[in-house]
Design a protein around this motif. Structure first.
Motif, PDB file in Angstrom:
ATOM      1  N   ASP A  88       0.840  -1.498  -0.174  1.00  0.00           N
ATOM      2  CA  ASP A  88      -0.067  -0.351   0.203  1.00  0.00           C
ATOM      3  C   ASP A  88       0.970   1.336  -0.158  1.00  0.00           C
ATOM      4  OD1 ASP A  88      -2.543  -1.542   0.230  1.00  0.00           O
ATOM      5  OD2 ASP A  88      -2.680  -1.519   2.182  1.00  0.00           O
ATOM      6  N   TYR A  89       2.102   1.212   0.865  1.00  0.00           N
ATOM      7  CA  TYR A  89       2.774   2.856   0.597  1.00  0.00           C
ATOM      8  C   TYR A  89       4.012   2.736  -0.506  1.00  0.00           C
ATOM      9  CZ  TYR A  89       2.408   3.446   6.089  1.00  0.00           C
ATOM     10  OH  TYR A  89       1.677   3.106   6.877  1.00  0.00           O
ATOM     11  N   VAL A  90       3.553   1.989  -1.249  1.00  0.00           N
ATOM     12  CA  VAL A  90       4.299   1.486  -2.188  1.00  0.00           C
ATOM     13  C   VAL A  90       3.771   1.945  -3.086  1.00  0.00           C
ATOM     14  CG1 VAL A  90       5.893   0.606  -4.227  1.00  0.00           C
ATOM     15  CG2 VAL A  90       6.436  -0.613  -2.008  1.00  0.00           C
ATOM     16  N   LYS A  91       2.477   1.362  -3.495  1.00  0.00           N
ATOM     17  CA  LYS A  91       1.593   1.665  -4.680  1.00  0.00           C
ATOM     18  C   LYS A  91       1.078   3.251  -3.898  1.00  0.00           C
ATOM     19  CE  LYS A  91      -1.051  -2.366  -5.514  1.00  0.00           C
ATOM     20  NZ  LYS A  91      -2.628  -3.087  -5.709  1.00  0.00           N
ATOM     21  N   GLU A  92       0.818   3.938  -3.017  1.00  0.00           N
ATOM     22  CA  GLU A  92       1.007   5.529  -2.957  1.00  0.00           C
ATOM     23  C   GLU A  92       1.902   6.414  -3.659  1.00  0.00           C
ATOM     24  OE1 GLU A  92       0.666   6.266   1.136  1.00  0.00           O
ATOM     25  OE2 GLU A  92      -1.183   5.361   1.088  1.00  0.00           O
ATOM     26  N   ARG A  93       3.265   5.661  -4.260  1.00  0.00           N
ATOM     27  CA  ARG A  93       4.309   6.673  -4.393  1.00  0.00           C
ATOM     28  C   ARG A  93       4.745   6.538  -5.882  1.00  0.00           C
ATOM     29  NH1 ARG A  93       7.429   4.149   0.093  1.00  0.00           N
ATOM     30  NH2 ARG A  93       8.098   3.086  -0.857  1.00  0.00           N
ATOM     31  N   ARG A  94       4.467   5.265  -6.090  1.00  0.00           N
ATOM     32  CA  ARG A  94       4.213   4.953  -8.079  1.00  0.00           C
ATOM     33  C   ARG A  94       3.338   4.062  -8.111  1.00  0.00           C
ATOM     34  NH1 ARG A  94       8.723   3.769  -5.477  1.00  0.00           N
ATOM     35  NH2 ARG A  94      10.900   4.217  -6.184  1.00  0.00           N
ATOM     36  N   ASP A  95       3.160   4.491  -9.606  1.00  0.00           N
ATOM     37  CA  ASP A  95       1.907   4.869 -10.513  1.00  0.00           C
ATOM     38  C   ASP A  95       2.283   3.002 -11.145  1.00  0.00           C
ATOM     39  OD1 ASP A  95       2.896   5.383 -12.057  1.00  0.00           O
ATOM     40  OD2 ASP A  95       2.231   6.631 -13.392  1.00  0.00           O
TER      41      ASP A  95
END
Length: 117
Positions: A88-95
């Motif tokens: 979830d945190y990774v998806k917040e930073r990258r599309d």
């Protein structure tokens, strides 16, 4: 007191008369009822002599939610954010496009290490 080798029931060493003269007088206070969202009522006694202000909210002793003095309109429960995973945190930073690029790069490195590139 010992009578025939046994203590008299209901007494203990050092106990004295029980009454207001021994315990003192109760301090003046005000009882405040707090009501939570789950319709629990908590009554708290505040000292008048302390001179402090009565708080607007108090945590319910039964469920822990905030409680207020208005029984018809208790405070709303706090919103609880769900647990976030690492993904979830990774998806917040990258599309998605960036994610695909990174995945392809990582797979290419693995293929090169294994000699299957």
């Amino acid at each position: 007191m010992v009578t025939g080798g046994q203590a008299i029931r209901g007494t203990r060493v050092g106990s004295g008369p029980v009454g207001e003269a021994e315990r003192g007088v109760d301090a003046e206070g005000v009882d405040v009822d707090y009501h939570c969202h789950n319709r629990h009522t908590t009554t708290i006694r505040f000292s008048v002599e302390a001179g402090g202000e009565v708080p607007e909210t108090w945590d319910c002793v039964r469920c822990g939610l905030p409680a207020g003095e208005d029984a018809d309109n208790p405070p709303e429960p706090p919103s609880i954010t769900p647990y976030k995973t690492h993904l979830d945190y990774v998806k917040e930073r990258r599309d998605d496009a960036q994610g695909e690029t990174l995945l392809e790069e990582a797979l290419q490195k693995l293929r090169e290490q294994r000699g299957t590139a």
